[in-house]
Design an enzyme around this catalytic site. Sequence first.
Site, PDB file in Angstrom:
ATOM      1  N   ASP A   7      -5.795  39.081  -0.566  1.00 52.27           N
ATOM      2  CA  ASP A   7      -4.856  39.749  -0.829  1.00 52.27           C
ATOM      3  C   ASP A   7      -3.555  40.080   0.206  1.00 52.27           C
ATOM      4  OD1 ASP A   7      -3.336  42.379  -1.171  1.00 52.27           O
ATOM      5  OD2 ASP A   7      -5.266  43.611  -1.646  1.00 52.27           O
ATOM      6  N   HIS A   8      -2.509  39.693  -0.042  1.00 51.19           N
ATOM      7  CA  HIS A   8      -1.416  39.563   0.856  1.00 51.19           C
ATOM      8  C   HIS A   8      -1.043  40.886   1.621  1.00 51.19           C
ATOM      9  CE1 HIS A   8       0.973  36.489   2.486  1.00 51.19           C
ATOM     10  NE2 HIS A   8       1.078  35.630   1.437  1.00 51.19           N
ATOM     11  N   ARG A   9      -1.649  42.328   1.099  1.00 54.59           N
ATOM     12  CA  ARG A   9      -1.526  43.330   1.779  1.00 54.59           C
ATOM     13  C   ARG A   9      -2.427  43.602   3.077  1.00 54.59           C
ATOM     14  NH1 ARG A   9      -2.777  47.503  -3.026  1.00 54.59           N
ATOM     15  NH2 ARG A   9      -4.658  45.976  -3.117  1.00 54.59           N
TER      16      ARG A   9
END
Length: 472
Positions: free
Chosen positions: A442-444
Amino acid sequence: MNTGTREFILPDLGEGLTEAELISWKVEIGDEVHVDQMVVEVESAKSVVELPCPYAGQVVSLHANAGDTVSAGQALLTVAEAGVEMGAGDEGDGGTPASVSQSGSSTENSSGANLIGYGTSEPKTRSTKKRSFGGKHAAAPAVPTVIPDAPSQPPAETPASPSNSSTTANDRVSPVSSPLVRKLAKDHGISAKSLPGTGPGGVVTRADVMAAIESGAGAAAHVPAGTSPAKASSPAASSDQSDRDTRTPITGLRKVVSERLTKSRQEIPEATIWLDVDATELLATKKALEARTGEKYSLLSLVARFVVAGLKKYPIINSSIDTAAGEIVTHGDINLGLAAQTPRGLMVPVVHGAGELSLRQLRDSVSGTVGKAASGKFDPSELTGGTFTLNNYGVFGVDGSAPIINLPEVAMLGLGRIKDRPWVVDGELTVRKVMYLSFVFDHRACDGQEPSEFLTFVADCIENPISLLPEL
């Protein structure tokens, strides 16, 4: 229901679950049951469980059939309390008791089982005011109260007279036990509520709908008045063309999986990276370890040990996203999820506290978890609390995949099959045991650096297992 009978309702299943599918009954009308006897098997979105009856007595009616969906707070069966005799003809038609013994108290026959909404710790005196179950998450009453007589079967309908042509067969309303039954009927052009029901109390069951479908009552029963024969034949022709199609309702676990995967795809800005890895030394290490100890070690348990070490080294990978709070939660415990294909569908049982286990303990936990996948019968506690998921899709004979993240986790590692492939070692071309690792994150929660370093660490451990020793 007469005085002296009690209804066993579907208890709160926990985890916010409000409904379950009835798999099978373990008792029949007329059977004598004792307190805490297992009487029904149900499947929730989390697990398959057997439920104990909290009362002793004789079963006088069953309120649902196998395959029906029942909601929390809905009656499953009715029991005549101990000391109540059934009148002639009552057994088999779900009738109510003919006479009631006044000697039995409600608390003497109630259950001590750990079912939410039942128990023996409640005071004996309870209000007999009817409780409402209108809310979606309404709790079951602590001690079900005695309910007055309910009307038996609805009065028979009178035939429609010529002067009252608006009263048709479709105006009759039969109770329908399940949304699945209604949907099945609708998919075949049938109004379920217009069918005669063969279930308890005239309930329309799946069998009733299937009988109507097989008899061809679908399209023909719903041709509007005044429709020409030519127009009426069109739905029938369409129905004939779809006779070979099979429709499977998306329910239970399949529904939960669909919703979670859809939400994951919609919500997570995910990225996927991968590596091809020489697993030759891993296989040699496994063989040497088994020869040394006389014990079996699966490749999955060995890779799981590498993953746990990697999560300790890169804790951001062992995180989840709290969207409501707008926070990244980095977990102190490592609860390793193992994606497993079961007869019920895809499930992710969890090895809790994997970060504190020795290799032997982790092996045993992984083996026990994988062993349960054959039946798919996991306790609800075994399916919650995961912080990272390991997905071994190589067992299906595929090299790689871009797995979908298991919400609310931030990453998942996928293992492909091990296969002989050409590989360069010390400048020479040779054949080695090679596998592919797929890693989605998850790039968040993180950018590319930590995921890449984590994946490289695990790959190094697979290619040279001794490299893990400094991390132990």
